[in-house]
Write an enzyme that holds these catalytic residues in place. Structure first.
Site, PDB file in Angstrom:
ATOM      1  N   HIS A   1       1.537  -1.414  -0.003  1.00 24.75           N
ATOM      2  CA  HIS A   1       0.079   0.223  -0.102  1.00 24.75           C
ATOM      3  C   HIS A   1       0.987   1.496   0.232  1.00 24.75           C
ATOM      4  O   HIS A   1       1.950   1.295   0.710  1.00 24.75           O
ATOM      5  CB  HIS A   1      -0.549  -0.135   1.192  1.00 24.75           C
ATOM      6  CG  HIS A   1      -1.772   1.028   1.744  1.00 24.75           C
ATOM      7  ND1 HIS A   1      -1.600   2.191   1.352  1.00 24.75           N
ATOM      8  CD2 HIS A   1      -3.372   0.723   0.942  1.00 24.75           C
ATOM      9  CE1 HIS A   1      -3.010   2.533   1.921  1.00 24.75           C
ATOM     10  NE2 HIS A   1      -3.668   2.267   1.438  1.00 24.75           N
TER      11      HIS A   1
ATOM     12  N   ASP B   1       2.864  -4.404   8.295  1.00 31.08           N
ATOM     13  CA  ASP B   1       1.923  -3.777   8.077  1.00 31.08           C
ATOM     14  C   ASP B   1       0.466  -4.201   8.290  1.00 31.08           C
ATOM     15  O   ASP B   1       0.256  -5.668   7.056  1.00 31.08           O
ATOM     16  CB  ASP B   1       1.999  -2.940   6.736  1.00 31.08           C
ATOM     17  CG  ASP B   1       0.207  -2.361   6.152  1.00 31.08           C
ATOM     18  OD1 ASP B   1      -0.662  -2.322   7.355  1.00 31.08           O
ATOM     19  OD2 ASP B   1       0.214  -1.640   5.059  1.00 31.08           O
TER      20      ASP B   1
ATOM     21  N   GLN C   1      -4.485  -4.867   7.671  1.00 33.36           N
ATOM     22  CA  GLN C   1      -5.733  -5.809   6.403  1.00 33.36           C
ATOM     23  C   GLN C   1      -5.946  -7.087   7.490  1.00 33.36           C
ATOM     24  O   GLN C   1      -6.190  -7.882   6.896  1.00 33.36           O
ATOM     25  CB  GLN C   1      -5.630  -6.356   5.351  1.00 33.36           C
ATOM     26  CG  GLN C   1      -5.244  -5.331   3.943  1.00 33.36           C
ATOM     27  CD  GLN C   1      -6.837  -3.830   4.593  1.00 33.36           C
ATOM     28  OE1 GLN C   1      -7.496  -4.201   4.908  1.00 33.36           O
ATOM     29  NE2 GLN C   1      -6.860  -2.934   3.890  1.00 33.36           N
TER      30      GLN C   1
ATOM     31  N   LYS D   1     -10.058  -0.467  10.188  1.00 35.91           N
ATOM     32  CA  LYS D   1     -11.050  -1.680   9.483  1.00 35.91           C
ATOM     33  C   LYS D   1     -11.020  -3.067  10.422  1.00 35.91           C
ATOM     34  O   LYS D   1     -11.135  -3.759   9.826  1.00 35.91           O
ATOM     35  CB  LYS D   1      -9.250  -1.821   8.860  1.00 35.91           C
ATOM     36  CG  LYS D   1      -9.112  -1.194   7.743  1.00 35.91           C
ATOM     37  CD  LYS D   1      -8.104  -0.917   7.406  1.00 35.91           C
ATOM     38  CE  LYS D   1      -7.627  -0.094   6.443  1.00 35.91           C
ATOM     39  NZ  LYS D   1      -7.969   0.144   5.831  1.00 35.91           N
TER      40      LYS D   1
ATOM     41  N   CYS E   1      -5.134   2.827  -3.903  1.00 39.29           N
ATOM     42  CA  CYS E   1      -3.074   3.180  -3.024  1.00 39.29           C
ATOM     43  C   CYS E   1      -2.774   1.929  -3.007  1.00 39.29           C
ATOM     44  O   CYS E   1      -1.500   2.076  -2.005  1.00 39.29           O
ATOM     45  CB  CYS E   1      -3.548   3.055  -1.627  1.00 39.29           C
ATOM     46  SG  CYS E   1      -4.627   4.874  -1.631  1.00 39.29           S
TER      47      CYS E   1
END
Lengths: 120, 405
Positions: free
Chosen positions: B118, B196, B199, B222, B362
């Site tokens: 991302h 990261d 998600q 999220k 993104c």
């Protein structure tokens, strides 16, 4: 909500008018919308302050293609002064559909190209 | 089993729009009543600042705020609350971390990331590299999302940082972080690894210590929580060496005209009044996920994504291009209907009350790499059902018909 994919838009997107190159062009421009990957190349032939011919190529969504097709049809034979007065409302009128703020950007890219060309 | 009918009752968005098919949880998830109530409860009954007042409602807001920190610590298996920094979102967590790492990196040092990242885990590193004369290396992926076979050759003794996602927001792949980190640390044990988890953390059970990473970042919004709240977790001994990101209130111990002594962790990185209501409500989001069971949620979303993947292939054959692997490993499926622009697809789906994302999500470097201008992304979460899969497939058949494909 009525669909924005009216027959007229789908037809122009499928077989856009004035699609192609213009060897006799006096001005040309390439514009893109990096957010959605749309690219438009527009070429005009201007004689005596009149757009005598205009063509475009590029890739984009149905809305941007239909907008370019209808706009180039409209612009052909028109005086530059008249075309300078075109705005957002004119494009919505040409397309005949209501567009939300995100899709309006797709519809306005061809107008931006045309206006940059005739201001040159 | 996930009982979607029961779950939907907890999400007020479906109250007036029962047939709404929300397939954009990768952008942000819907919010359950308990989260919304907790926000409202704070503003209605104890909207005091934290760490300041000695009056009752400030004591309460401070206590609730810190309770979320403790729960986050447990949720990701951190070793102490000092390691949990509240930020605005994943992006801010990464920027805070990049800023902190900046001082210890020198010209010629290497940073490694992945082409599928991302922008928020790509651009900050790229910009830092340009500013400081670092070497910015990028691991390639193929169209199934597999890292280039010889990716380890990019890791050297000069590599200082590796930044990667846990779950890719376009490919939907679940990176084998534990193994990756083992492989990296074998080549160079001093590399700092940032993961990261934006998600992942709302459906994959995360144990930051078992993964072996040095920093892990994610957003509350999220995973059923409010927008405006993110988390940076990093090992305490690493955080101790990083300079503050912002200066101001809440992050100091003492200030004189000549000198400032900063507060201890984690407050040193939480300058200014934070999103108190958001952090407090975030606790309810985690409790909700734990109540339903992360494993069940994960299995449910993968089953839906796999069903959608199979139906896309069976229904559209050569007319569809699906990004990522045949075996789905998350609730994310990005695809294109050949010859129809992603925005047109998304718009027509919208007319059928289906929300998907269209664009490059993104992740422009990845789309460029795969030669795709824009894709449509459907992402499934605990409130989605197999009926939702059938609804989107029916709507896509309509799209194809409209464009005579």
């Amino acid at each position: 909500m009525a669909s924005i994919y009216q027959e007229i838009i789908l037809q122009h997107a499928e077989s856009p008018h004035n699609f192609g190159r213009l060897p006799s062009s006096t001005n040309k421009i390439v514009l893109d919308n990096p957010l959605c990957g749309d690219v438009i190349q527009m070429e005009v032939e201007i004689r005596g302050k009149i757009v005598t011919d205009i063509k475009f190529t590029g890739k984009g969504c149905a809305i941007s293609k239909a907008s370019a097709s209808l706009l180039t049809d409209f612009a052909k034979g028109k005086k530059i002064d008249e075309l300078r007065a075109l705005d957002k409302t004119s494009i919505i009128k040409l397309l005949g559909v209501e567009l939300g703020p995100n899709r309006l950007k797709c519809a306005l890219l061809p107008l931006e190209a045309l206006q940059k060309l005739i201001h040159k | 089993m996930i009982d979607v009918i029961e779950i939907k009752k907890d999400f007020p968005i479906f109250k007036d729009n029962a047939d709404f098919v929300y397939l954009d949880s990768t952008a942000t998830s819907l919010k359950p009543s308990s989260v919304i109530r907790a926000m409202s409860e704070y503003y209605s009954h104890y909207s005091a600042n934290i760490f300041r007042g000695v009056y009752d409602i400030s004591e309460r807001s401070t206590k609730e705020y810190e309770e979320t920190r403790s729960l986050v610590k447990e949720f990701i298996h951190a070793s102490s609350e000092a390691e949990i920094i509240f930020t605005r979102n994943t992006t801010e967590s990464i920027n805070l971390f990049v800023n902190g790492m900046s001082d210890r990196l020198q010209r010629g040092d290497e940073i490694v990331t992945v082409i599928s990242e991302h922008h928020s885990n790509f651009v900050p590193w790229q910009q830092l590299a340009q500013k400081k004369g670092l070497i910015f290396k990028i691991i390639d992926v193929d169209k199934t999302g597999t890292w280039q076979e010889d990716w380890q050759s990019l890791i050297t003794k000069k590599t200082k940082v590796l930044a990667t996602s846990h779950v890719s927001n376009v490919l939907g792949t679940l990176n084998p972080i534990r193994q990756i980190i083992k492989d990296i640390k074998k080549i160079n044990p001093d590399i700092v690894i940032l993961v990261d988890g934006a998600q992942a953390v709302g459906s994959v059970s995360v144990d930051v210590q078992a993964l072996g990473c040095d920093a892990y970042v994610f957003s509350a919004h999220k995973m059923l929580g409010p927008t405006g709240v993110g988390v940076l977790w990093a090992k305490e001994e690493l955080l101790d060496t990083l300079p503050p990101y912002q200066f101001g209130g809440e992050m100091i111990r003492s200030v004189t005209p000549q000198k400032t002594v900063f507060a201890n962790l984690p407050h040193r990185f939480e300058a200014g009044t934070p999103h108190i209501a958001g952090v407090i409500a975030f606790k309810q989001a985690i409790l909700y996920l734990q109540g339903k069971g992360l494993k069940k949620i994960y299995d449910h979303e993968v089953a839906l994504a796999q069903d959608f993947y199979n139906k896309l292939n069976n229904t559209f054959g050569k007319d569809v291009t699906i990004i990522g692997p045949a075996q789905r490993a998350s609730g994310i499926v990005a695809f294109t209907i050949n010859g129809v622009h992603a925005h047109d697809v998304a718009q027509i789906l919208n007319e059928d009350n289906i929300a998907v994302r269209a664009g490059h999500h993104c992740a422009m470097p990845l789309h460029d790499r795969l030669g795709v201008e824009a894709s449509v992304r459907a992402s499934f979460y605990l409130y989605n059902s197999f009926d939702d899969v059938d609804t989107i497939v029916r709507s896509l058949i309509k799209v194809r018909k409209m464009f005579n494909k």
